[in-house]
Design a protein around this motif. Structure first.
Motif, PDB file in Angstrom:
ATOM      1  N   GLY A 177     -49.784 -76.733 -49.715  1.00 24.26           N
ATOM      2  CA  GLY A 177     -48.745 -77.164 -48.777  1.00 24.26           C
ATOM      3  C   GLY A 177     -47.843 -76.015 -48.367  1.00 24.26           C
ATOM      4  O   GLY A 177     -47.496 -75.865 -47.189  1.00 24.26           O
ATOM      5  N   GLU A 178     -47.470 -75.181 -49.334  1.00 28.52           N
ATOM      6  CA  GLU A 178     -46.631 -74.017 -49.036  1.00 28.52           C
ATOM      7  C   GLU A 178     -47.383 -73.016 -48.158  1.00 28.52           C
ATOM      8  O   GLU A 178     -46.805 -72.439 -47.229  1.00 28.52           O
ATOM      9  CB  GLU A 178     -46.176 -73.344 -50.330  1.00 28.52           C
ATOM     10  CG  GLU A 178     -45.183 -74.161 -51.120  1.00 28.52           C
ATOM     11  CD  GLU A 178     -44.872 -73.569 -52.488  1.00 28.52           C
ATOM     12  OE1 GLU A 178     -45.458 -72.508 -52.838  1.00 28.52           O
ATOM     13  OE2 GLU A 178     -44.055 -74.154 -53.200  1.00 28.52           O
ATOM     14  N   ASP A 179     -48.676 -72.823 -48.455  1.00 29.78           N
ATOM     15  CA  ASP A 179     -49.488 -71.910 -47.647  1.00 29.78           C
ATOM     16  C   ASP A 179     -49.566 -72.386 -46.201  1.00 29.78           C
ATOM     17  O   ASP A 179     -49.423 -71.592 -45.269  1.00 29.78           O
ATOM     18  CB  ASP A 179     -50.904 -71.784 -48.222  1.00 29.78           C
ATOM     19  CG  ASP A 179     -50.950 -70.999 -49.527  1.00 29.78           C
ATOM     20  OD1 ASP A 179     -49.944 -70.343 -49.863  1.00 29.78           O
ATOM     21  OD2 ASP A 179     -52.000 -71.048 -50.201  1.00 29.78           O
ATOM     22  N   VAL A 180     -49.799 -73.675 -46.012  1.00 31.95           N
ATOM     23  CA  VAL A 180     -49.889 -74.229 -44.659  1.00 31.95           C
ATOM     24  C   VAL A 180     -48.547 -74.065 -43.942  1.00 31.95           C
ATOM     25  O   VAL A 180     -48.502 -73.707 -42.759  1.00 31.95           O
ATOM     26  CB  VAL A 180     -50.335 -75.708 -44.686  1.00 31.95           C
ATOM     27  CG1 VAL A 180     -50.152 -76.370 -43.338  1.00 31.95           C
ATOM     28  CG2 VAL A 180     -51.787 -75.818 -45.135  1.00 31.95           C
ATOM     29  N   SER A 181     -47.467 -74.299 -44.652  1.00 28.80           N
ATOM     30  CA  SER A 181     -46.134 -74.147 -44.058  1.00 28.80           C
ATOM     31  C   SER A 181     -45.890 -72.700 -43.618  1.00 28.80           C
ATOM     32  O   SER A 181     -45.416 -72.453 -42.500  1.00 28.80           O
ATOM     33  CB  SER A 181     -45.072 -74.578 -45.064  1.00 28.80           C
ATOM     34  OG  SER A 181     -43.795 -74.316 -44.590  1.00 28.80           O
ATOM     35  N   ASN A 182     -46.226 -71.752 -44.475  1.00 30.56           N
ATOM     36  CA  ASN A 182     -46.039 -70.336 -44.141  1.00 30.56           C
ATOM     37  C   ASN A 182     -46.942 -69.921 -42.977  1.00 30.56           C
ATOM     38  O   ASN A 182     -46.517 -69.176 -42.088  1.00 30.56           O
ATOM     39  CB  ASN A 182     -46.317 -69.452 -45.354  1.00 30.56           C
ATOM     40  CG  ASN A 182     -45.268 -69.601 -46.429  1.00 30.56           C
ATOM     41  OD1 ASN A 182     -44.136 -69.993 -46.166  1.00 30.56           O
ATOM     42  ND2 ASN A 182     -45.639 -69.312 -47.663  1.00 30.56           N
ATOM     43  N   THR A 242     -48.048 -71.858 -40.633  1.00 28.02           N
ATOM     44  CA  THR A 242     -47.532 -72.490 -39.421  1.00 28.02           C
ATOM     45  C   THR A 242     -46.389 -71.666 -38.837  1.00 28.02           C
ATOM     46  O   THR A 242     -46.292 -71.491 -37.620  1.00 28.02           O
ATOM     47  CB  THR A 242     -47.064 -73.922 -39.724  1.00 28.02           C
ATOM     48  OG1 THR A 242     -48.165 -74.666 -40.272  1.00 28.02           O
ATOM     49  CG2 THR A 242     -46.558 -74.621 -38.482  1.00 28.02           C
ATOM     50  N   LYS A 243     -45.532 -71.141 -39.712  1.00 20.65           N
ATOM     51  CA  LYS A 243     -44.443 -70.271 -39.252  1.00 20.65           C
ATOM     52  C   LYS A 243     -45.000 -69.006 -38.601  1.00 20.65           C
ATOM     53  O   LYS A 243     -44.504 -68.558 -37.561  1.00 20.65           O
ATOM     54  CB  LYS A 243     -43.528 -69.885 -40.418  1.00 20.65           C
ATOM     55  CG  LYS A 243     -42.680 -71.037 -40.929  1.00 20.65           C
ATOM     56  CD  LYS A 243     -41.872 -70.615 -42.127  1.00 20.65           C
ATOM     57  CE  LYS A 243     -41.159 -71.804 -42.739  1.00 20.65           C
ATOM     58  NZ  LYS A 243     -40.448 -71.436 -43.976  1.00 20.65           N
ATOM     59  N   GLU A 258     -56.063 -76.819 -44.660  1.00 20.25           N
ATOM     60  CA  GLU A 258     -55.990 -78.274 -44.465  1.00 20.25           C
ATOM     61  C   GLU A 258     -57.251 -78.940 -45.016  1.00 20.25           C
ATOM     62  O   GLU A 258     -57.180 -80.015 -45.623  1.00 20.25           O
ATOM     63  CB  GLU A 258     -55.816 -78.619 -42.987  1.00 20.25           C
ATOM     64  CG  GLU A 258     -54.429 -78.350 -42.453  1.00 20.25           C
ATOM     65  CD  GLU A 258     -53.368 -79.252 -43.042  1.00 20.25           C
ATOM     66  OE1 GLU A 258     -53.684 -80.363 -43.523  1.00 20.25           O
ATOM     67  OE2 GLU A 258     -52.191 -78.834 -43.033  1.00 20.25           O
TER      68      GLU A 258
END
Length: 127
Positions: free
Chosen positions: A89-94, A96-97, A38
């Motif tokens: 953004g994809e890294d943060v999404s992954n 978060t999962k 972030e």
């Protein structure tokens, strides 16, 4: 649960406690990684905002490479920043999962510990 021997019960409790501790540590690491990503994203957004304020497409721009700077066209720099922002953004999404998974795993382990303790208390009260 009351028909289990003390050694068996102790081993089960140790396994569940180990699982809970491991999940908690992994969750903390993932949250630290999310914070780092972030921060990178915010720095990148600020950089892109500042680059947008510079007028003209023919303005010379330089990209830092180690201790050097390389002249590159504005479009190339912008496209690299956009691609980097998408990857972050994809890294943060992954991540978060992953964090949700570890939270669920930790909650399940804690729930199992509570259930075992409750069943043991009930067994003791009945005796």
């Amino acid at each position: 649960m009351s028909n289990l021997s003390d050694d068996t019960l102790r081993k089960i409790l140790q396994q569940i406690q180990t699982q809970a501790i491991t999940s908690q540590r992994q969750l903390q690491m993932v949250k630290a990684q999310i914070g780092s990503k972030e921060k990178e994203r915010k720095i990148l957004e600020l950089t892109m905002r500042e680059l947008a304020t510079i007028p003209g497409d023919d303005t010379k721009m330089y990209r830092g490479v180690g201790k050097m700077f390389i002249a590159q066209p504005r479009a190339e720099i912008t496209s690299k920043h956009t691609a980097q922002e998408k990857a972050l953004g994809e890294d943060v999404s992954n991540l978060t999962k992953k964090a949700k998974y570890f939270e669920k795993q930790m909650d399940e382990a804690n729930g199992q510990l509570r259930d075992i303790f409750r069943s043991q208390q009930r067994a003791q009260q009945q005796q």
